[in-house]
Design an enzyme around this catalytic site. Structure first.
Site, mmCIF file in Angstrom:
data_model
loop_
_atom_site.group_PDB
_atom_site.id
_atom_site.type_symbol
_atom_site.label_atom_id
_atom_site.label_comp_id
_atom_site.label_asym_id
_atom_site.label_seq_id
_atom_site.Cartn_x
_atom_site.Cartn_y
_atom_site.Cartn_z
ATOM 1 N N LYS A 166 -9.559 -2.005 -0.052
ATOM 2 C CA LYS A 166 -8.929 -1.283 1.051
ATOM 3 C C LYS A 166 -9.958 -0.386 1.688
ATOM 4 O O LYS A 166 -10.919 0.031 1.033
ATOM 5 C CB LYS A 166 -7.768 -0.427 0.522
ATOM 6 C CG LYS A 166 -6.752 -0.079 1.589
ATOM 7 C CD LYS A 166 -5.854 -1.274 1.856
ATOM 8 C CE LYS A 166 -4.629 -0.929 2.638
ATOM 9 N NZ LYS A 166 -3.575 -1.930 2.401
ATOM 10 N N ASP A 211 -4.134 -2.264 8.932
ATOM 11 C CA ASP A 211 -3.213 -1.492 8.104
ATOM 12 C C ASP A 211 -2.712 -0.367 9.023
ATOM 13 O O ASP A 211 -2.880 -0.446 10.245
ATOM 14 C CB ASP A 211 -3.934 -0.959 6.848
ATOM 15 C CG ASP A 211 -2.964 -0.475 5.782
ATOM 16 O OD1 ASP A 211 -2.363 -1.310 5.100
ATOM 17 O OD2 ASP A 211 -2.785 0.748 5.635
HETATM 18 N N1 GLU Z 1 -2.779 -4.079 5.105
HETATM 19 C C1 GLU Z 1 -1.898 -5.125 4.690
HETATM 20 C C2 GLU Z 1 -1.421 -4.875 3.271
HETATM 21 O O1 GLU Z 1 -1.364 -3.768 2.811
HETATM 22 C C3 GLU Z 1 -2.499 -6.502 4.910
HETATM 23 C C4 GLU Z 1 -3.795 -6.771 4.211
HETATM 24 C C5 GLU Z 1 -4.476 -8.064 4.642
HETATM 25 O O2 GLU Z 1 -3.904 -8.795 5.451
HETATM 26 O O3 GLU Z 1 -5.576 -8.304 4.149
HETATM 27 O O4 GLU Z 1 -1.013 -5.775 2.577
#
Ligand code: GLU
Length: 419
Positions: free
Chosen positions: A108, A148
């Protein structure tokens, strides 16, 4: 946010990991390798503002685990980003990808910034500079960012372009959640919300609830909450409450969701005074009399302090980390069911995976194909988690985490330790 009063999300994530480790009788050496992220990257970087001044921003990329494949996870822009928050979100990505069986690890990123305070040009400069800073550790085979909270397809387009400029050719697969015109996938924008619908359908089916008899409350009206509310509304559920950061809207007979979506701006703020909706506070949204509650905004909204006033029988976690472990214990004690984030909101990363596959093959699919594959992934993972919870007498979160942790540990054991 991690203040003194606010639970620390990384501590919550560790509590959840320890619960799974205990059920699995994990060796302490193996657990030690999962508790801490593999790599943490902090950057302080300058951005020139429109008035000619220079501001220094702080950003993070935490790569938790890559035993099952390249790191994967979104980038968040928020004034409340902290290293511990990003650590928690990275760990949750590892379990999430494993639970829905994607060949990815977890990561992340985040930048401490309120994007609403930046002009378009400042936002573009910040995004391009941040992704340049991450250049040594990301890539289509290494770590693939995505949107996100506070970021979107436009930000992903700038990031893909910046990475591509540095490499001398277009590298579509370096980020997902891009606009469809430049290698994004059909269905990606709606994917998290659609996955929440599938998770809601699956839990309803097993409880013998019929969607058109359900009263649903959705907290948060951004990319996830507004889509989940619309799809539930279209499926016949009565969405009695929605909310944005400023407060909630209530109608016991069901809100006119398309009308509310028409009033929402890019940040999910509902404008004006929608007819047929009573204003309620954000605290009331969580405690509203409804059957299913869908927190779809931020972490730490279901807390020890309000868990005993929650009316909903089922909580479907569309956000990451909305329920603290202490609140969960109270809710489980009160006979409530929680469909955990790592399962309920896995639709987004599942379609990110499809986007990445399409980019690598330069062969793009119709929306129908994407949605059908998404349904298959979500329903299969739900069944595996549900069956394991039933067989072992576990909560859905423990069963989900056990499945995720088991898959990561098995990959680690098969690969062995280098050297
Ligand atoms: N940010 C989204 C999550 O928390 C998607 C992450 C992604 O698609 O890599 O799952």
């Amino acid at each position: 946010m991690t203040t003194h009063d606010e639970p620390n999300p990384y501590e919550s994530a560790l509590t959840q990991l320890h619960a799974a480790a205990e059920i699995l009788h994990l060796d302490s050496g193996v657990l030690g390798g999962l508790r801490k992220p593999h790599r943490e990257f902090t950057v302080n970087f300058p951005v020139e503002m429109d008035d000619g001044s220079v501001r220094t921003f702080t950003g993070y990329r935490v790569q938790h685990n890559d035993a099952r494949g390249p790191y994967k996870g979104g980038i968040r822009y928020s004034a409340h980003v902290s290293l511990d928050e990003v650590r928690a979100l990275a760990m949750w990505m590892t379990w999430k990808c494993a639970i829905v069986n994607l060949p990815y690890g977890g990561a992340k990123g985040g930048v401490i910034v309120d994007p609403a305070e930046l002009s378009d040009c400042e936002l573009e400069n910040l995004s391009r500079r941040f992704i340049s800073e991450l250049e040594p550790i990301i890539g289509p085979d290494r770590d693939i960012p995505a949107p996100d909270m506070g970021t979107n397809s436009r930000v992903m387009a700038w990031m893909m372009d910046t990475y591509s400029m540095a490499h001398g050719h277009t590298v579509r697969a370096v980020v997902t959640g891009k606009p469809v015109q430049i290698g994004g996938s059909e269905g990606r924008f709606e994917a998290t919300g659609r996955g929440v619908l599938f998770a809601t359908e699956e839990i309803a089916k097993r409880r013998g609830d019929s969607l058109d008899e359900l009263r649903v409350a959705v907290q948060g009206f951004g990319q996830v909450g507004s889509v989940a509310a619309r799809l539930l509304h279209e499926s016949g559920a009565r969405v009695v409450t929605v909310s944005d950061a400023a407060g909630g809207y209530y109608n016991g007979n069901g809100l006119d969701i398309p009308a509310l979506i028409a009033r929402a701006d890019e940040r999910g703020m509902i404008q004006g005074d929608p007819p047929g909706a009573d204003r309620i506070s954000n605290a009331e949204v969580i405690e509203i009399d409804c059957d299913y509650l869908i927190p779809a905004a931020i972490e730490n909204v279901i807390l020890e302090s309000n868990a005993d006033r929650i009316e909903a029988g089922v909580i479907v976690e569309a956000a990451n980390g909305p329920t603290t472990p202490a609140a969960e214990a109270i809710l489980l004690d009160r006979g409530r069911t929680i469909v955990p984030d790592v399962l309920a909101n896995a639709g987004g990363v599942s379609v990110s995976y499809m986007e990445w596959v399409q980019d690598l093959q330069s062969f793009f699919w119709e929306e129908d194909e994407v949605n059908q594959r998404l349904a298959r992934i979500m329903r299969k993972a739900f069944a595996q988690v549900w069956d394991s919870a039933e067989a072992r007498g576990l909560s859905l979160r423990d069963a989900a985490n056990v499945l995720g942790v088991e898959r990561v540990v098995s990959a680690t054991e098969l690969r062995g330790i280098f050297p």
